[in-house]
Write a protein that holds these residues in place. Structure first.
Motif, PDB file in Angstrom:
ATOM      1  N   GLY A  83      20.073 -10.045   2.853  1.00 40.23           N
ATOM      2  CA  GLY A  83      21.470  -9.877   3.188  1.00 40.23           C
ATOM      3  C   GLY A  83      21.878  -8.475   3.634  1.00 40.23           C
ATOM      4  O   GLY A  83      23.065  -8.200   3.803  1.00 40.23           O
ATOM      5  N   VAL A  84      20.913  -7.595   3.836  1.00 44.31           N
ATOM      6  CA  VAL A  84      21.229  -6.242   4.291  1.00 44.31           C
ATOM      7  C   VAL A  84      21.543  -6.291   5.783  1.00 44.31           C
ATOM      8  O   VAL A  84      20.893  -6.999   6.548  1.00 44.31           O
ATOM      9  CB  VAL A  84      20.044  -5.282   4.025  1.00 44.31           C
ATOM     10  CG1 VAL A  84      20.382  -3.876   4.483  1.00 44.31           C
ATOM     11  CG2 VAL A  84      19.669  -5.292   2.556  1.00 44.31           C
ATOM     12  N   LYS A  85      22.563  -5.554   6.193  1.00 45.05           N
ATOM     13  CA  LYS A  85      22.975  -5.540   7.594  1.00 45.05           C
ATOM     14  C   LYS A  85      21.971  -4.744   8.437  1.00 45.05           C
ATOM     15  O   LYS A  85      21.416  -3.746   7.973  1.00 45.05           O
ATOM     16  CB  LYS A  85      24.368  -4.933   7.726  1.00 45.05           C
ATOM     17  CG  LYS A  85      25.420  -5.780   7.059  1.00 45.05           C
ATOM     18  CD  LYS A  85      26.800  -5.228   7.302  1.00 45.05           C
ATOM     19  CE  LYS A  85      27.792  -6.149   6.610  1.00 45.05           C
ATOM     20  NZ  LYS A  85      29.156  -5.854   6.933  1.00 45.05           N
ATOM     21  N   PRO A  86      21.754  -5.180   9.686  1.00 45.62           N
ATOM     22  CA  PRO A  86      20.794  -4.499  10.554  1.00 45.62           C
ATOM     23  C   PRO A  86      21.065  -3.003  10.715  1.00 45.62           C
ATOM     24  O   PRO A  86      20.129  -2.198  10.730  1.00 45.62           O
ATOM     25  CB  PRO A  86      20.938  -5.224  11.895  1.00 45.62           C
ATOM     26  CG  PRO A  86      21.445  -6.577  11.527  1.00 45.62           C
ATOM     27  CD  PRO A  86      22.308  -6.372  10.323  1.00 45.62           C
ATOM     28  N   ARG A  87      22.328  -2.620  10.841  1.00 47.71           N
ATOM     29  CA  ARG A  87      22.660  -1.193  11.015  1.00 47.71           C
ATOM     30  C   ARG A  87      22.224  -0.379   9.795  1.00 47.71           C
ATOM     31  O   ARG A  87      21.718   0.737   9.935  1.00 47.71           O
ATOM     32  CB  ARG A  87      24.179  -1.049  11.248  1.00 47.71           C
ATOM     33  CG  ARG A  87      24.634   0.321  11.554  1.00 47.71           C
ATOM     34  CD  ARG A  87      24.348   0.661  12.989  1.00 47.71           C
ATOM     35  NE  ARG A  87      24.844   1.982  13.281  1.00 47.71           N
ATOM     36  CZ  ARG A  87      24.387   2.732  14.240  1.00 47.71           C
ATOM     37  NH1 ARG A  87      23.434   2.295  15.020  1.00 47.71           N
ATOM     38  NH2 ARG A  87      24.871   3.920  14.460  1.00 47.71           N
ATOM     39  N   GLN A  88      22.396  -0.949   8.599  1.00 47.85           N
ATOM     40  CA  GLN A  88      21.991  -0.259   7.374  1.00 47.85           C
ATOM     41  C   GLN A  88      20.461  -0.132   7.305  1.00 47.85           C
ATOM     42  O   GLN A  88      19.929   0.904   6.912  1.00 47.85           O
ATOM     43  CB  GLN A  88      22.514  -0.995   6.142  1.00 47.85           C
ATOM     44  CG  GLN A  88      22.221  -0.278   4.846  1.00 47.85           C
ATOM     45  CD  GLN A  88      22.776  -1.014   3.635  1.00 47.85           C
ATOM     46  OE1 GLN A  88      23.387  -2.062   3.758  1.00 47.85           O
ATOM     47  NE2 GLN A  88      22.544  -0.453   2.472  1.00 47.85           N
ATOM     48  N   ILE A  89      19.774  -1.168   7.704  1.00 42.44           N
ATOM     49  CA  ILE A  89      18.304  -1.128   7.728  1.00 42.44           C
ATOM     50  C   ILE A  89      17.835  -0.035   8.681  1.00 42.44           C
ATOM     51  O   ILE A  89      16.952   0.761   8.350  1.00 42.44           O
ATOM     52  CB  ILE A  89      17.720  -2.494   8.142  1.00 42.44           C
ATOM     53  CG1 ILE A  89      18.057  -3.557   7.094  1.00 42.44           C
ATOM     54  CG2 ILE A  89      16.212  -2.406   8.348  1.00 42.44           C
ATOM     55  CD1 ILE A  89      17.753  -4.979   7.536  1.00 42.44           C
ATOM     56  N   ALA A  90      18.435   0.024   9.863  1.00 42.82           N
ATOM     57  CA  ALA A  90      18.068   1.033  10.855  1.00 42.82           C
ATOM     58  C   ALA A  90      18.292   2.439  10.307  1.00 42.82           C
ATOM     59  O   ALA A  90      17.456   3.328  10.505  1.00 42.82           O
ATOM     60  CB  ALA A  90      18.871   0.826  12.145  1.00 42.82           C
ATOM     61  N   ARG A  91      19.389   2.656   9.599  1.00 41.38           N
ATOM     62  CA  ARG A  91      19.649   3.974   9.011  1.00 41.38           C
ATOM     63  C   ARG A  91      18.632   4.296   7.928  1.00 41.38           C
ATOM     64  O   ARG A  91      18.120   5.410   7.864  1.00 41.38           O
ATOM     65  CB  ARG A  91      21.068   4.031   8.434  1.00 41.38           C
ATOM     66  CG  ARG A  91      22.045   4.670   9.385  1.00 41.38           C
ATOM     67  CD  ARG A  91      23.388   4.943   8.738  1.00 41.38           C
ATOM     68  NE  ARG A  91      24.315   3.906   9.201  1.00 41.38           N
ATOM     69  CZ  ARG A  91      24.919   3.016   8.429  1.00 41.38           C
ATOM     70  NH1 ARG A  91      24.787   3.039   7.130  1.00 41.38           N
ATOM     71  NH2 ARG A  91      25.706   2.113   8.949  1.00 41.38           N
ATOM     72  N   GLN A  92      18.336   3.328   7.071  1.00 44.36           N
ATOM     73  CA  GLN A  92      17.397   3.549   5.978  1.00 44.36           C
ATOM     74  C   GLN A  92      15.992   3.848   6.500  1.00 44.36           C
ATOM     75  O   GLN A  92      15.231   4.603   5.886  1.00 44.36           O
ATOM     76  CB  GLN A  92      17.362   2.338   5.052  1.00 44.36           C
ATOM     77  CG  GLN A  92      18.612   2.176   4.215  1.00 44.36           C
ATOM     78  CD  GLN A  92      18.601   0.893   3.395  1.00 44.36           C
ATOM     79  OE1 GLN A  92      17.772   0.012   3.587  1.00 44.36           O
ATOM     80  NE2 GLN A  92      19.552   0.798   2.470  1.00 44.36           N
TER      81      GLN A  92
END
Length: 69
Positions: A54-63
């Motif tokens: 359920g993690v958003k793609p933008r958050q994954i990209a930042r992480q």
């Protein structure tokens, strides 16, 4: 003799054989390709798991450091 008086580097220069340099470059390139493939597989797997969680793609990209924070 103290440590300061010791010669640690060879005095004579050794000519580096071009054939050996080419072999080293080829091996390093092959190692880089293998590392890149493993890194890509791992990052893709991690992103897929995060998306399923359920993690958003933008958050994954930042992480993952793919975009500026």
């Amino acid at each position: 003799m103290s440590v300061i008086d010791c010669d640690y580097l060879p005095i004579t220069k050794v000519e580096f054989p071009p054939e050996l340099a080419l072999l080293i470059v080829r091996k390093a390139q092959a190692m880089a390709v293998a590392f890149e493939e493993k890194a890509l597989d791992k990052m893709t797997l991690d992103a897929r798991r995060a998306l399923q969680g359920g993690v958003k793609p933008r958050q994954i990209a930042r992480q993952m450091g793919l975009v500026p924070a």
